[in-house]
Design an enzyme around this catalytic site. Structure first.
Site, PDB file in Angstrom:
ATOM      1  N   HIS A 164       4.535  -5.362   1.567  1.00  0.00           N
ATOM      2  CA  HIS A 164       5.674  -6.208   1.170  1.00  0.00           C
ATOM      3  C   HIS A 164       6.469  -6.552   2.416  1.00  0.00           C
ATOM      4  O   HIS A 164       6.287  -5.940   3.468  1.00  0.00           O
ATOM      5  CB  HIS A 164       6.562  -5.461   0.170  1.00  0.00           C
ATOM      6  CG  HIS A 164       5.926  -5.266  -1.165  1.00  0.00           C
ATOM      7  ND1 HIS A 164       5.809  -6.279  -2.090  1.00  0.00           N
ATOM      8  CD2 HIS A 164       5.330  -4.185  -1.718  1.00  0.00           C
ATOM      9  CE1 HIS A 164       5.180  -5.825  -3.157  1.00  0.00           C
ATOM     10  NE2 HIS A 164       4.862  -4.560  -2.965  1.00  0.00           N
ATOM     11  N   ARG A 191      -2.904 -10.367  -0.424  1.00  0.00           N
ATOM     12  CA  ARG A 191      -1.738 -11.240  -0.698  1.00  0.00           C
ATOM     13  C   ARG A 191      -1.974 -12.747  -0.530  1.00  0.00           C
ATOM     14  O   ARG A 191      -1.052 -13.524  -0.742  1.00  0.00           O
ATOM     15  CB  ARG A 191      -0.541 -10.842   0.166  1.00  0.00           C
ATOM     16  CG  ARG A 191      -0.108  -9.393   0.048  1.00  0.00           C
ATOM     17  CD  ARG A 191       0.284  -9.021  -1.350  1.00  0.00           C
ATOM     18  NE  ARG A 191       1.000  -7.756  -1.429  1.00  0.00           N
ATOM     19  CZ  ARG A 191       1.142  -7.051  -2.550  1.00  0.00           C
ATOM     20  NH1 ARG A 191       0.602  -7.487  -3.672  1.00  0.00           N
ATOM     21  NH2 ARG A 191       1.811  -5.932  -2.562  1.00  0.00           N
ATOM     22  N   HIS A 251      -9.960  -1.116  -3.164  1.00  0.00           N
ATOM     23  CA  HIS A 251      -8.691  -1.489  -3.807  1.00  0.00           C
ATOM     24  C   HIS A 251      -7.625  -1.795  -2.760  1.00  0.00           C
ATOM     25  O   HIS A 251      -7.027  -0.885  -2.177  1.00  0.00           O
ATOM     26  CB  HIS A 251      -8.216  -0.345  -4.711  1.00  0.00           C
ATOM     27  CG  HIS A 251      -7.018  -0.688  -5.553  1.00  0.00           C
ATOM     28  ND1 HIS A 251      -6.781  -0.084  -6.770  1.00  0.00           N
ATOM     29  CD2 HIS A 251      -5.995  -1.557  -5.374  1.00  0.00           C
ATOM     30  CE1 HIS A 251      -5.663  -0.566  -7.285  1.00  0.00           C
ATOM     31  NE2 HIS A 251      -5.161  -1.463  -6.457  1.00  0.00           N
ATOM     32  N   PHE A 258       7.269  -2.372  -6.050  1.00  0.00           N
ATOM     33  CA  PHE A 258       6.382  -1.218  -5.866  1.00  0.00           C
ATOM     34  C   PHE A 258       5.308  -1.568  -4.836  1.00  0.00           C
ATOM     35  O   PHE A 258       4.807  -2.691  -4.824  1.00  0.00           O
ATOM     36  CB  PHE A 258       5.673  -0.899  -7.187  1.00  0.00           C
ATOM     37  CG  PHE A 258       6.559  -0.355  -8.271  1.00  0.00           C
ATOM     38  CD1 PHE A 258       6.890   0.989  -8.304  1.00  0.00           C
ATOM     39  CD2 PHE A 258       7.049  -1.190  -9.277  1.00  0.00           C
ATOM     40  CE1 PHE A 258       7.687   1.509  -9.321  1.00  0.00           C
ATOM     41  CE2 PHE A 258       7.852  -0.681 -10.304  1.00  0.00           C
ATOM     42  CZ  PHE A 258       8.167   0.668 -10.319  1.00  0.00           C
ATOM     43  N   GLY A 259       4.919  -0.606  -4.027  1.00  0.00           N
ATOM     44  CA  GLY A 259       3.764  -0.822  -3.153  1.00  0.00           C
ATOM     45  C   GLY A 259       4.034  -0.362  -1.738  1.00  0.00           C
ATOM     46  O   GLY A 259       5.140  -0.502  -1.220  1.00  0.00           O
ATOM     47  N   ASP A 288      -5.210   1.221  -2.093  1.00  0.00           N
ATOM     48  CA  ASP A 288      -4.174   0.433  -2.777  1.00  0.00           C
ATOM     49  C   ASP A 288      -3.150  -0.083  -1.759  1.00  0.00           C
ATOM     50  O   ASP A 288      -1.941  -0.099  -2.023  1.00  0.00           O
ATOM     51  CB  ASP A 288      -3.499   1.218  -3.907  1.00  0.00           C
ATOM     52  CG  ASP A 288      -2.661   0.319  -4.815  1.00  0.00           C
ATOM     53  OD1 ASP A 288      -2.751  -0.926  -4.701  1.00  0.00           O
ATOM     54  OD2 ASP A 288      -1.913   0.863  -5.655  1.00  0.00           O
ATOM     55  N   HIS A 305      -5.705  -0.756 -14.176  1.00  0.00           N
ATOM     56  CA  HIS A 305      -4.448  -0.141 -13.715  1.00  0.00           C
ATOM     57  C   HIS A 305      -3.835   0.447 -14.985  1.00  0.00           C
ATOM     58  O   HIS A 305      -3.355  -0.303 -15.840  1.00  0.00           O
ATOM     59  CB  HIS A 305      -3.579  -1.249 -13.105  1.00  0.00           C
ATOM     60  CG  HIS A 305      -2.136  -0.916 -12.924  1.00  0.00           C
ATOM     61  ND1 HIS A 305      -1.518  -0.943 -11.711  1.00  0.00           N
ATOM     62  CD2 HIS A 305      -1.167  -0.584 -13.822  1.00  0.00           C
ATOM     63  CE1 HIS A 305      -0.229  -0.643 -11.843  1.00  0.00           C
ATOM     64  NE2 HIS A 305       0.005  -0.417 -13.126  1.00  0.00           N
ATOM     65  N   ASN A 346      -4.267 -10.275  -7.922  1.00  0.00           N
ATOM     66  CA  ASN A 346      -2.901 -10.661  -8.313  1.00  0.00           C
ATOM     67  C   ASN A 346      -2.221 -11.480  -7.209  1.00  0.00           C
ATOM     68  O   ASN A 346      -1.159 -11.146  -6.708  1.00  0.00           O
ATOM     69  CB  ASN A 346      -2.062  -9.438  -8.698  1.00  0.00           C
ATOM     70  CG  ASN A 346      -1.970  -8.392  -7.611  1.00  0.00           C
ATOM     71  OD1 ASN A 346      -2.781  -8.348  -6.688  1.00  0.00           O
ATOM     72  ND2 ASN A 346      -0.964  -7.536  -7.697  1.00  0.00           N
TER      73      ASN A 346
HETATM   74 ZN   LIG Z   1      -2.390  -0.903  -9.599  1.00  0.00          ZN
END
Ligand SMILES: [Zn+2]
Length: 437
Positions: A313, A68, A64, A327-328, A309, A183, A98
């Site tokens: 950013h 990007r 996971h 978030f992240g 995860d 998720h 994503n």
């Molecule tokens: Zn997630």
């Protein structure tokens, strides 16, 4: 290519229940010889990597992460992301879809695979979208994605909001034998939420995200997995409630696997006070009680694997006011160091930690891409780390473009010293020397 002898380390290979002092020889990208103690291989035309005091284990597998690319190359690229992963000891990563455009069709998956082959330095395994355009409305062309070589399906970043669509996806998983990775977040309940809901969010005047936002969707997904017999994988479990639900489902024989992240296993919501938006992550950092439940889940195999995860950013994005910042957090390069804290505190066996980063994720992949062990004849994906080395997290050292971490300034004990992918050294700490024999 000359052979490489990794000499005199402590070889831990949980897939074969092996933990002993010895050496490994790599020839032609494969493990060609394994010796105990001070044994040396018969021929001597090899380079030597001195692994004295170091742990030698299979290359880490992270199912996971967010690389990007395409679409958000300011945050990370496949080139920078795989280098950061290699620095963290990872030889295989599963990347989430994503991106922009999202990985909901063969062309975009082909693009990621081609870019990884040309510019990446480790194995990159794309995950396809569950829904077309990640909109949650209709299923993506899952058959085409299977043919394109995805390892699973997810709308990560978002849940699959529609139960009927989730049912269809799980039904399809029975035919394609790939997991549906969800998720779990009830968006109506979490809407506007910025961090874990509790006294700290109240004190900071930030809207909270309750545990129930996760637990509700975990419960729904488990019910749908039971209904369909499909293969469900729960991403980034963060609550005590989710752990209990998954444990119960497993006792009933539901086909579910689950992951936890290094950050949810080691730090709490308190970090929002000290690190601001660098501690803003979804699901949010929770409480000591949740950490305890997650660790217990690792130990009793309710939680099958650890996944980072890794979600980088830009500094500009993370410098915005808390409620506008995304978030992240960036996770590859601190994963092992933070997780070793669990081992040093006696909360997790070292072999269990390594299993959750190697053989267990390999099993979820059907052991199709690298075996997750160091057996003779296996592809030589090897991670070498110093379990005792102390170091301070300095974002300036990050290879990842994402410098956003709630661990900035922390002292960690345990550090990756070298990473070998298909027999090639893709990362090496300057303290590790290679000598010709
Ligand atoms: Zn997630």
């Amino acid at each position: 290519m000359k052979s490489l002898l990794i000499q005199g380390g402590r070889i831990i290979d949980p897939g074969r229940k092996l933990d002993e002092a010895g050496s490994l020889l790599i020839t032609g990208g494969k493990i060609s010889w394994v010796g105990k103690g001070k044994e040396t291989p018969p021929k001597n035309d090899y380079d030597i990597l001195d692994a004295k005091g170091l742990i030698v284990c299979p290359g880490f597998i992270d199912l996971h992460c967010h690389l990007r690319q395409p679409g958000f190359e300011g945050r990370e690229t496949i080139a920078t992301g795989t280098r950061a992963a290699a620095r963290g000891g990872f030889t295989t990563v599963g990347c989430m879809p994503n991106t922009e455009p999202p990985l909901d069709n063969k062309d975009t998956v082909d693009y990621v695979k081609a870019t990884a082959a040309a510019e990446g330095i480790i194995r990159v395994l794309p995950i396809g979208c569950v829904s077309r355009g990640r909109t949650g409305e209709e299923l993506a062309d899952m058959g085409a994605l299977v043919k394109a070589g995805v390892i699973g399906f997810s709308d990560d970043g978002d849940p699959v909001p529609n139960s009927k669509l989730m049912r269809r996806a799980l039904e399809y998983s029975c035919f394609c034998h790939l997991p549906i990775i969800d998720h779990c977040e009830d968006k109506a309940l979490s809407k506007g939420g910025q961090m874990n809901e509790g006294e700290i969010s109240a004190g900071l005047l930030l809207p909270g995200i309750p545990d129930a936002a996760e637990d509700i969707i975990v419960a729904r997904d488990l019910a749908l997995a039971e209904l369909t017999g499909g293969r469900l994988h729960i991403a980034h479990v963060s609550t005590e409630g989710s752990v209990e639900l998954i444990r119960l489902a497993k006792t009933k024989g539901v086909r579910v696997t689950a992951e936890a992240t290094p950050h949810h296993l080691t730090i709490t919501e308190e970090r929002v006070k000290s690190h601001g938006t660098d501690a803003k992550v979804n699901p949010p950092l929770r409480t000591e009680r949740d950490i305890k439940a997650l660790i217990q889940g690792l130990n009793d195999d309710t939680i099958d694997i650890i996944a980072t995860d890794h979600a980088p950013h830009t500094q500009a994005e993370k410098s915005q006011p808390f409620e506008r910042a995304p978030f992240g957090i960036s996770g590859f390069e601190t994963a092992l160091g933070s997780l070793m804290g669990l081992v040093h505190r006696g909360e997790l066996e070292l072999a269990t930690l390594i299993a959750k980063l190697t053989i267990e994720p390999s099993k979820i992949l059907g052991q199709k891409y690298g075996p997750g062990t160091l057996a003779i004849g296996s592809t030589a994906d090897v991670t070498i780390f110093d379990p005792e080395l102390e170091w301070t997290v300095n974002i300036k050292d990050f290879v990842s473009k994402g410098k956003n971490t709630p661990l900035a300034g922390d002292k960690l004990k345990g550090r990756v010293m070298a990473t070998i992918y298909r027999g090639n050294i893709v990362y090496r700490d300057e303290a590790v020397e290679i000598k010709g024999s």
